[in-house]
Scaffold this motif. Structure first.
Motif, short mmCIF file in Angstrom:
data_model
loop_
_atom_site.label_atom_id
_atom_site.label_comp_id
_atom_site.label_asym_id
_atom_site.label_seq_id
_atom_site.Cartn_x
_atom_site.Cartn_y
_atom_site.Cartn_z
N GLU A 97 -9.30 7.95 3.56
CA GLU A 97 -8.81 6.57 3.42
C GLU A 97 -7.83 6.20 4.54
O GLU A 97 -7.98 5.16 5.19
CB GLU A 97 -8.11 6.44 2.06
N SER A 106 -9.55 -0.75 -0.88
CA SER A 106 -11.01 -0.53 -0.86
C SER A 106 -11.74 -1.66 -0.13
O SER A 106 -12.81 -1.45 0.43
CB SER A 106 -11.57 -0.31 -2.27
N GLY A 166 -13.53 0.61 2.15
CA GLY A 166 -14.61 1.04 1.26
C GLY A 166 -14.11 2.12 0.32
O GLY A 166 -12.90 2.28 0.15
N ASN A 167 -15.02 2.86 -0.26
CA ASN A 167 -14.59 3.87 -1.23
C ASN A 167 -14.67 5.28 -0.68
O ASN A 167 -15.46 5.56 0.17
CB ASN A 167 -15.41 3.77 -2.51
N HIS A 204 -9.97 12.63 -0.27
CA HIS A 204 -10.10 11.18 -0.42
C HIS A 204 -8.99 10.46 0.34
O HIS A 204 -9.24 9.52 1.10
CB HIS A 204 -10.08 10.82 -1.90
N SER A 205 -7.76 10.92 0.18
CA SER A 205 -6.61 10.28 0.85
C SER A 205 -6.71 10.38 2.36
O SER A 205 -6.42 9.42 3.08
CB SER A 205 -5.29 10.94 0.42
N TYR A 242 0.83 -1.20 0.00
CA TYR A 242 0.00 0.00 0.00
C TYR A 242 0.87 1.26 0.00
O TYR A 242 0.65 2.18 -0.79
CB TYR A 242 -0.94 -0.01 1.21
N LYS A 254 -9.45 5.94 7.95
CA LYS A 254 -10.15 4.66 8.14
C LYS A 254 -9.16 3.52 8.40
O LYS A 254 -9.48 2.59 9.16
CB LYS A 254 -11.01 4.34 6.91
#
Ligand code: FE2
Length: 179
Positions: free
Chosen positions: A143, A174, A178-179, A139-140, A51, A146
């Motif tokens: 992510e 994902s 998730g997204n 978004h990052s 990742y 989470k």
């Protein structure tokens, strides 16, 4: 060297593009360091290693996009020194938390540049920052936040961490957040 293309591109904005290129490269370096930490035999988290290696690549691409943009606007790309990132983390969770802080710092910098672009009525650059960079940054941050929550959930070690890492490795981020 004088640019024939340069129009409505303030020198403070040009400087800010170079600073942002540097920050993206700092992020790339930091993610390479985190990937190497995750891959060490005493940590052995191949999912997180993969990742962060991918994240490093993404950050390099962000720097490249800004370099291309600087040239397109007739600015001059100045590559600056990239300081050595930390290579000491207490745990995988600690490393991921530091990545979250880094993404927030990058976001803060992008927001500052966006208001600078607006201040200088640079509609094109402000638009690119909003539609590409700031969007992706939100978004990052979500992510990685989470990922921190999932690490807290599994307690940061043991079977839970093994399963989380294996999911990250085999199914991708994902599947974990998730997204
Ligand atoms: Fe980035």
């Amino acid at each position: 060297m004088t640019s024939l293309a340069k129009q409505n591109f303030a020198s403070v904005v040009e400087d800010a593009v170079n600073q942002q290129i540097n920050l993206e490269m700092i992020a790339a370096h930091t993610y390479l360091a985190i990937a190497a930490y995750m891959g060490a035999d005493a940590v052995a988290l191949p999912g997180f290693e993969k990742y962060f290696r991918e994240q490093a690549q993404e950050e390099r691409e962000h720097a490249q996009i800004l370099m291309d943009y600087q040239n397109r606007r007739g600015g001059r790309v100045i590559i600056q020194t990239i300081p050595a990132p930390t290579s000491e983390w207490q745990s995988a969770k600690n490393a991921v938390e530091s990545a979250l802080q880094l993404e927030k710092d990058v976001n803060k910098s992008l927001l500052r540049i966006e208001s600078l672009a607006e201040e200088h009525h640079d509609a094109n650059f402000a638009n690119i920052l909003r539609s590409q960079f700031l969007k992706e940054q939100v978004h990052s941050i979500a992510e990685i936040a989470k990922l921190v929550t999932q690490l807290n959930r599994v307690g940061g070690d043991g079977l839970g961490l093994y399963l989380l890492d294996q999911t990250l490795l085999k199914e991708g981020v994902s599947a974990v957040v998730g997204n």
